[in-house]
Design an enzyme around this catalytic site. Structure first.
Site, mmCIF file in Angstrom:
data_model
loop_
_atom_site.group_PDB
_atom_site.id
_atom_site.type_symbol
_atom_site.label_atom_id
_atom_site.label_comp_id
_atom_site.label_asym_id
_atom_site.label_seq_id
_atom_site.Cartn_x
_atom_site.Cartn_y
_atom_site.Cartn_z
ATOM 1 N N ASN A 1 0.607 -1.071 -0.039
ATOM 2 C CA ASN A 1 0.065 0.078 0.006
ATOM 3 C C ASN A 1 0.712 1.226 0.020
ATOM 4 O OD1 ASN A 1 -2.466 -1.428 -0.036
ATOM 5 N ND2 ASN A 1 -2.880 -1.048 2.075
ATOM 6 N N MET B 1 0.590 4.665 10.860
ATOM 7 C CA MET B 1 -0.367 3.713 11.246
ATOM 8 C C MET B 1 -0.696 2.826 9.798
ATOM 9 S SD MET B 1 -4.010 4.130 12.765
ATOM 10 C CE MET B 1 -3.579 5.270 13.950
ATOM 11 N N PRO B 2 0.153 1.729 9.786
ATOM 12 C CA PRO B 2 0.040 1.050 8.719
ATOM 13 C C PRO B 2 -1.206 0.074 8.776
ATOM 14 C CG PRO B 2 2.127 0.407 9.861
ATOM 15 C CD PRO B 2 1.317 1.618 10.549
ATOM 16 N N HIS B 3 -1.888 -0.158 7.648
ATOM 17 C CA HIS B 3 -2.854 -1.120 7.742
ATOM 18 C C HIS B 3 -3.483 -1.482 6.293
ATOM 19 C CE1 HIS B 3 -4.341 3.179 7.237
ATOM 20 N NE2 HIS B 3 -5.376 2.623 6.791
ATOM 21 N N ALA B 4 -4.311 -2.224 5.989
ATOM 22 C CA ALA B 4 -4.679 -2.587 4.577
ATOM 23 C C ALA B 4 -6.124 -3.213 4.537
ATOM 24 C CB ALA B 4 -3.683 -3.798 4.365
#
Length: 145
Positions: A47, A63-66
């Protein structure tokens, strides 16, 4: 609620070699507890490669997220505090990495809301940046929950 999610999910590291490694290190507690799998870690990194450093939600905090495409088994968060900040794309310096893993979008929004209200407090953010133990971080969060 946030403090409960963080119990045993806080990591301290002196430094990492890259922002990709920061995401991997920050993900380890969730991987070890089988909350997420490696595909979720790859998706978070991909991402950033695709969309840039949008996960750097404020100076010093990423704030890594997917999207959950099978990589999130159970909703959870983990927290990495780096002694030496790492550079994300566009020269964004980050010392705190909070991995957000949500089974669905509503769980995602609840955790995001809790984290945002916590980090908007400059005094709390400063104390998190200077915390030296998991207990200190969790106690700070409990104070504002």
């Amino acid at each position: 609620m946030l403090s409960k999610h963080l119990e045993s999910n806080v990591v301290f590291s002196k430094r990492v070699s890259s922002w990709e490694e920061a995401i991997k290190v920050a993900s380890e507690p969730l991987l070890n507890k089988d909350f997420i799998n490696q595909s979720y870690v790859r998706d978070m990194i991909e991402n950033v490669h695709k969309y840039g450093p949008y996960i750097v939600i404020m100076p010093g905090v990423a704030m890594p997220h997917a999207r959950n495409e099978g990589g999130v088994i159970k909703t959870g968060i983990s927290f990495l505090k780096l002694d030496t900040p790492v550079l994300f794309p566009e020269e964004k310096e980050v010392g705190i990495v909070i991995v957000l893993a949500a089974e669905d979008s509503s769980g995602h929004m609840d955790l995001l809301s809790d984290l945002s209200s916590l980090l908007i407090e400059e005094d709390i953010k400063y104390k998190l940046e200077n915390a030296q133990s998991e207990e200190e971080i969790i106690n700070l969060i409990k104070m504002v929950e």
